[in-house]
Design an enzyme around this catalytic site. Sequence first.
Site, PDB file in Angstrom:
ATOM      1  N   HIS A   1       0.838  -1.209   0.000  1.00  0.00           N
ATOM      2  CA  HIS A   1       0.000   0.000   0.000  1.00  0.00           C
ATOM      3  C   HIS A   1       0.870   1.254   0.000  1.00  0.00           C
ATOM      4  O   HIS A   1       0.698   2.149  -0.841  1.00  0.00           O
ATOM      5  CB  HIS A   1      -0.912  -0.017   1.234  1.00  0.00           C
ATOM      6  N   GLU A   2       1.803   1.325   0.948  1.00  0.00           N
ATOM      7  CA  GLU A   2       2.622   2.537   1.060  1.00  0.00           C
ATOM      8  C   GLU A   2       3.560   2.697  -0.135  1.00  0.00           C
ATOM      9  O   GLU A   2       3.816   3.825  -0.574  1.00  0.00           O
ATOM     10  CB  GLU A   2       3.407   2.537   2.370  1.00  0.00           C
TER      11      GLU A   2
ATOM     12  N   HIS B   1       1.712   4.420  -2.906  1.00  0.00           N
ATOM     13  CA  HIS B   1       1.750   5.882  -2.748  1.00  0.00           C
ATOM     14  C   HIS B   1       3.077   6.447  -3.246  1.00  0.00           C
ATOM     15  O   HIS B   1       3.118   7.443  -3.971  1.00  0.00           O
ATOM     16  CB  HIS B   1       1.608   6.251  -1.267  1.00  0.00           C
TER      17      HIS B   1
ATOM     18  N   HIS C   1       3.511   6.615  -6.952  1.00  0.00           N
ATOM     19  CA  HIS C   1       2.710   7.710  -7.504  1.00  0.00           C
ATOM     20  C   HIS C   1       3.531   9.003  -7.499  1.00  0.00           C
ATOM     21  O   HIS C   1       3.471   9.813  -8.434  1.00  0.00           O
ATOM     22  CB  HIS C   1       1.447   7.877  -6.657  1.00  0.00           C
TER      23      HIS C   1
END
Length: 672
Positions: A462-463, A466, A469
Amino acid sequence: MMHTKNLPRPQFLNINLSTFPSTLDALLKENLKQINSIVKDNPHDWAHLIAPLDDLNDAIEKYWSPMNHCHAVINSPARRECYQACLPKLSAYDAAVGQNSDLYQAIKSIPQDSLDSTQQKIIADHCQDFELSGVALPADKKKRFESIQARLSELSNQFDNHLLDATQAFTLTITDEKTLQGLPAHALETAKALATEKNIPGWILTLEMPCYLAVMTYADDRHLRETIYQAYVTRASDQGPQAKQFDNTDVINEMLSLRQEKAQLLGFANYAELSIATKMAESTNDVIHFLTDLLEKSRPQAEKEFQALKDYAATMHDLTDLKPWDIAYYSDKMCQAHYALSQEALRPYFPEDTLMEGLFTVVKRLYGIQLTLMSDIEVWHPDVKCYQVLDEQKQCRGLLYVDLFARPNKRGGAWMDSLQGRRRLKDNQIQIPIATLTCNFAKPQANKMATFTHDDVLTLFHELGHCLHHLLTQVDYLSASGINAVEWDAVELPSQFFENFCWEKEVLQLITRHVETGESLPDALYNKLIASKNFQSAMGMLRQLEFSLFDFMLHQKYSNQPNQVANILADIRKKTALLPAMPYNRSQHSFAHIFAGGYAAGYYSYKWAEVLSSDAYSRFEEEGIFNPITGHDFLHCILEVGGSKKAQDAFIDFRGRKPKIDALLRHSGIIL
């Protein structure tokens, strides 16, 4: 290829805390002077107005970000004092810029026909930011708006400090090993090491997440679970073992009152309306409808799941009075009974070296991006590693700092942040982005390889989603590169999207290797993992909807009435909770996302973005999870565009249509 000696090297350990605030103050004053000069002396066009503003904003980020990050991950009294001294200066600067009507009018006057679509969006975003900073307010209201912003910044920091202090203040010393029966080895070793460090016999338990989760999930001693549970859900409140010592009650009430006043100054009925102004959702009604629709679709299945848990606890363990501190424990037992699987059984298969190597292999196969470890760069703690991000042409696209393990004086939770954004400089060189990835996993004992649960792996993916991105953006302007200017209810799309790969057999073969036997995850365990994927998924959905509805309705309905926060939460729980909350429960006092993070009236974003992420991932399911065309389309349409396009338009570019909710329900195992 950029040589490592030419890479940016943020300083973390040599920050002069005594002079930092005064140097920041001088930088901000010089920036304000430069802004007045830019507006007065230059033509009002992109090159003479927006580009210089990017220079000024970049200078602040580079100076402030390392200090801001260290405050979160290596907190200390001196660092905290320095940080708090800087907050009023930054608030005053933001207000001075945001309320500069000459600058606002200059940016508004830039001819649109001279701009490309990215530049037009940046101008529109800038204008909206000015309007939401009170640029059009009369002088007296501007002054009040500025004081509100400064005080909110102060209060947010107070909330965070209270929560960190309350978490660290609690310890429980155990001298009878029988009390710890059921706890996994990593938790016992950490508790023993902490006691040894303090020269105390026995074991010391804390409220840091690895310890808390281990006790709640595995401790056979019900009284121990209750003790830790009560301490955890009363942190920073008027209840529990540190009652009123770090109490966030007044902080919360003042923040909510000021947010309401701020919204009304800007012409909004409430803070929820103000929040929505910068998001994908078009109205507060859209958000409430979205959340209540999910609630209606999930509640019947959640009730069945909870009844099954109660039946299991009663039938198999003779427990007829299920309490909140029993849910994780008996859920794990039930999962083991049904699927012969627990998170701890999976832990040996995810050693740190194999997990990180496999994770980076996934990134390379999807996007052609390679991450290589750097050994000659300053970090803020020995646990931290820094990676260089290289594209298919071996060009450096950014730097990634990874800090995985829990420790004292480190903020809880998991998050990413930016130390530097991508931009094209005047000499046509590219300034590369820099991101930090922070988690709080269980730390390995000396000379042992760290191992992770599958839940940990989901968090890590998940991290990193980020971070990618931010790191893989190809936008040339700081204002819209990476995570900048992405609507908040879409910013979770890349992170939640990336979690999906953790369930794929082909990926699990890359990221698993038993720490002792060396075998990758066997088919039998993989089948159990997949079978258990949506175990109690509707119960989990209700929990997230409770947070989302509470946050949104709190900011929509708040009117400064006595006990209103608790009353709103109680009303939400009537719709979402499957078990009554304990009278002492004060979970709102530790809800850092909305009182110390960026999620006020925006926590719903997790579910909103999950619609996007599930629908985006369904294209990979249709075309092959490592289909290079699909991977590169996601790279080009979503990750590289940053905030240069509206999130809805970027999604349509990738998916060929607007998002649908079907994939989210299917991935969540919600059967209508």
